[in-house]
Scaffold this active site. Structure first.
Site, PDB file in Angstrom:
ATOM      1  N   CYS A  56       0.846  -1.172  -0.185  1.00 58.34           N
ATOM      2  CA  CYS A  56      -0.054  -0.033  -0.034  1.00 58.34           C
ATOM      3  C   CYS A  56       0.860   1.146   0.024  1.00 58.34           C
ATOM      4  O   CYS A  56       1.777   1.341   1.073  1.00 58.34           O
ATOM      5  CB  CYS A  56      -0.779   0.033   1.104  1.00 58.34           C
ATOM      6  SG  CYS A  56      -1.862   1.490   1.530  1.00 58.34           S
ATOM      7  N   VAL A 123     -11.821  -0.579   6.271  1.00 60.16           N
ATOM      8  CA  VAL A 123     -10.862  -1.113   7.184  1.00 60.16           C
ATOM      9  C   VAL A 123      -9.518  -1.087   6.266  1.00 60.16           C
ATOM     10  O   VAL A 123      -9.259  -1.829   5.501  1.00 60.16           O
ATOM     11  CB  VAL A 123     -10.999  -2.577   7.369  1.00 60.16           C
ATOM     12  CG1 VAL A 123     -10.076  -3.285   8.319  1.00 60.16           C
ATOM     13  CG2 VAL A 123     -12.341  -2.637   8.403  1.00 60.16           C
ATOM     14  N   SER A 141      -2.744   8.247   6.618  1.00 54.37           N
ATOM     15  CA  SER A 141      -1.146   8.104   6.199  1.00 54.37           C
ATOM     16  C   SER A 141      -0.513   9.418   6.672  1.00 54.37           C
ATOM     17  O   SER A 141       0.370   9.683   6.963  1.00 54.37           O
ATOM     18  CB  SER A 141      -0.987   7.436   5.096  1.00 54.37           C
ATOM     19  OG  SER A 141      -1.764   8.050   4.022  1.00 54.37           O
ATOM     20  N   TYR A 187      -5.561   5.721  -8.387  1.00 52.55           N
ATOM     21  CA  TYR A 187      -6.749   4.891  -8.142  1.00 52.55           C
ATOM     22  C   TYR A 187      -7.899   5.665  -8.809  1.00 52.55           C
ATOM     23  O   TYR A 187      -8.702   4.731  -9.327  1.00 52.55           O
ATOM     24  CB  TYR A 187      -7.011   5.016  -6.655  1.00 52.55           C
ATOM     25  CG  TYR A 187      -6.114   4.228  -6.049  1.00 52.55           C
ATOM     26  CD1 TYR A 187      -6.346   2.865  -5.674  1.00 52.55           C
ATOM     27  CD2 TYR A 187      -4.811   4.566  -5.663  1.00 52.55           C
ATOM     28  CE1 TYR A 187      -5.433   2.064  -4.777  1.00 52.55           C
ATOM     29  CE2 TYR A 187      -4.022   4.148  -4.732  1.00 52.55           C
ATOM     30  CZ  TYR A 187      -4.129   2.743  -4.404  1.00 52.55           C
ATOM     31  OH  TYR A 187      -3.244   1.946  -3.512  1.00 52.55           O
TER      32      TYR A 187
HETATM   33  N1  LIG Z   1      -6.402   8.005   3.221  1.00 51.48           N
HETATM   34  C1  LIG Z   1      -6.014   6.670   3.549  1.00 51.48           C
HETATM   35  C2  LIG Z   1      -5.937   5.673   2.438  1.00 51.48           C
HETATM   36  C3  LIG Z   1      -5.659   4.364   2.997  1.00 51.48           C
HETATM   37  C4  LIG Z   1      -6.219   3.158   2.147  1.00 51.48           C
HETATM   38  O1  LIG Z   1      -6.948   3.445   1.318  1.00 51.48           O
HETATM   39  N2  LIG Z   1      -5.325   1.895   2.222  1.00 51.48           N
HETATM   40  C5  LIG Z   1      -5.859   0.881   1.264  1.00 51.48           C
HETATM   41  C6  LIG Z   1      -4.590   0.220   0.813  1.00 51.48           C
HETATM   42  S1  LIG Z   1      -3.623   0.677  -0.346  1.00 51.48           S
HETATM   43  C7  LIG Z   1      -6.642  -0.117   1.968  1.00 51.48           C
HETATM   44  O2  LIG Z   1      -6.227  -0.291   3.153  1.00 51.48           O
HETATM   45  N3  LIG Z   1      -7.844  -0.495   1.362  1.00 51.48           N
HETATM   46  C8  LIG Z   1      -8.910  -1.008   2.023  1.00 51.48           C
HETATM   47  C9  LIG Z   1     -10.241  -0.908   1.760  1.00 51.48           C
HETATM   48  O3  LIG Z   1     -10.606   0.197   1.177  1.00 51.48           O
HETATM   49  O4  LIG Z   1     -11.023  -1.598   1.971  1.00 51.48           O
HETATM   50  C10 LIG Z   1      -4.518   7.204   3.958  1.00 51.48           C
HETATM   51  O5  LIG Z   1      -4.264   7.816   3.406  1.00 51.48           O
HETATM   52  O6  LIG Z   1      -4.371   6.653   5.099  1.00 51.48           O
END
Ligand SMILES: N[C@@H](CCC(=O)N[C@@H](CS)C(=O)NCC(=O)O)C(=O)O
Length: 319
Positions: A56, A123, A141, A187
């Site tokens: 990620c 999640v 993040s 994305y």
């Molecule tokens: N805005 C969040 C985005 C985090 C994110 O979307 N992570 C993804 C992995 S690249 C995730 O865990 N996705 C799981 C989901 O949305 O179900 C950040 O910057 O922390």
């Protein structure tokens, strides 16, 4: 793939608007560790734990900051399995992945419901967990990155300022500007569900990359001679570009390799001491190509392209 609704796991793909644009949910845990004691989370070695995926790009930001600041002993880490399946992120055996030594969870959603039993939302990684209070401090993040660069000096082994005060507004602006077209742009292209939404995302993405190419042709890093948080945010997207986004997300007007400054910059950051240890192309490819069955139903992971991140970049001359 799914999310929690009042603490129950339901199968659900990402959100979209009526025109087919991918819509990313806002993160919901946004507390801060504060060095000045103004929050309920003071800096403390051993108290906090990070849940990350090596695939990620958002979680990768936090791993790089942890590494560069020498916070490996102070903040422990769990690495999820690269495949995100029906139950979302999973903590199980795989080279480079780890078990959950803190909450002993099999699925990351169990960590979320341990913190908030009635949680509704996606999640996601990264997650910054407070072992003392059994709570999620933050799952954003950008906020975690800022905490690691600013608020944990007392337990960090390396003195490195990733967000110098005089550059802070410029760093924030650079991160804001690249979020929509670049970090989230890949994305928006990959998860677009109409031709128009896809074309819009790809055009904005390549316009932004062209602009970044111009900027990085005359200066070593995004803000000039100093490496900052903004570079971390750009790097984690560029690292995944040719190996995943170009093909899997159809971001294929140009390859990163076609941009001399951007690809040199990618190698430059990759070769900074500590950074390559946080990069795992196997997890990256495994995750994207196996976790989106609507984009890649066969789940076959392409062998190429071969990207040599260790070759010379010559960018020292720009400093
Ligand atoms: N805005 C969040 C985005 C985090 C994110 O979307 N992570 C993804 C992995 S690249 C995730 O865990 N996705 C799981 C989901 O949305 O179900 C950040 O910057 O922390």
């Amino acid at each position: 793939m799914g999310k929690l609704v009042q603490g129950r796991w339901v199968d659900e793909w990402y959100g979209k608007d009526p025109k087919g644009h991918f819509v990313r949910d806002e993160t919901q845990f946004r507390d801060r560790i504060r060095a000045d004691g103004s929050s309920k989370y003071p800096p403390e070695a051993g108290r906090y734990h990070l849940y990350v995926s090596l695939a990620c790009p958002w979680a990768h930001r936090t791993l790089i900051a942890r590494q560069l600041k020498g916070l490996q002993d102070a903040i422990t880490v769990s690495v999820v399995h690269p495949h995100m399946g029906e139950q979302g992120w999973e903590l199980r055996d795989y080279p480079g992945a780890t078990a959950d030594g803190v909450n002993h969870a099999r699925y990351l959603h169990e960590v979320y419901t341990r913190a908030v039993p009635e949680y509704t939302g996606r999640v996601t990684v990264p997650v910054l967990w407070d072992k003392r209070e059994a709570r999620i401090v933050c799952n954003d993040s950008r906020l975690i990155l800022r905490m690691l660069s600013r608020e944990l000096e007392s337990v960090a082994r390396r003195e490195l300022d990733l967000c110098p005060h005089d550059l802070e507004p410029d760093i924030d602006r650079a991160i804001d500007e690249m979020y929509g077209p670049v970090n989230n742009g890949v994305y928006r292209a990959g998860f677009a569900s109409t031709q128009e939404a896809y074309e819009e995302a790809v055009s904005e993405l390549f316009r932004a990359l062209d602009e970044l190419e111009r900027r990085l042709s005359t200066q070593r890093y995004l803000l000039g001679a100093r490496f900052t948080e903004a570079d971390i945010c750009l790097f984690t997207t560029l690292l995944r570009f040719d190996v995943v986004y170009h093909y899997h997300f159809k971001c294929n007007l140009r390859r990163l390799a076609d941009y001399p400054a951007l690809s040199g910059y990618l190698r430059d950051v990759f070769q900074m001491p500590g950074v390559s240890e946080t990069c795992n192309l196997d997890h990256i490819k495994h995750h994207y190509f196996t976790s989106h069955p609507n984009l890649n139903p066969s789940r076959i992971i392409p062998l190429g392209p071969n990207v040599d991140l260790t070759s010379p970049h010559g960018r020292e001359l720009l400093s």
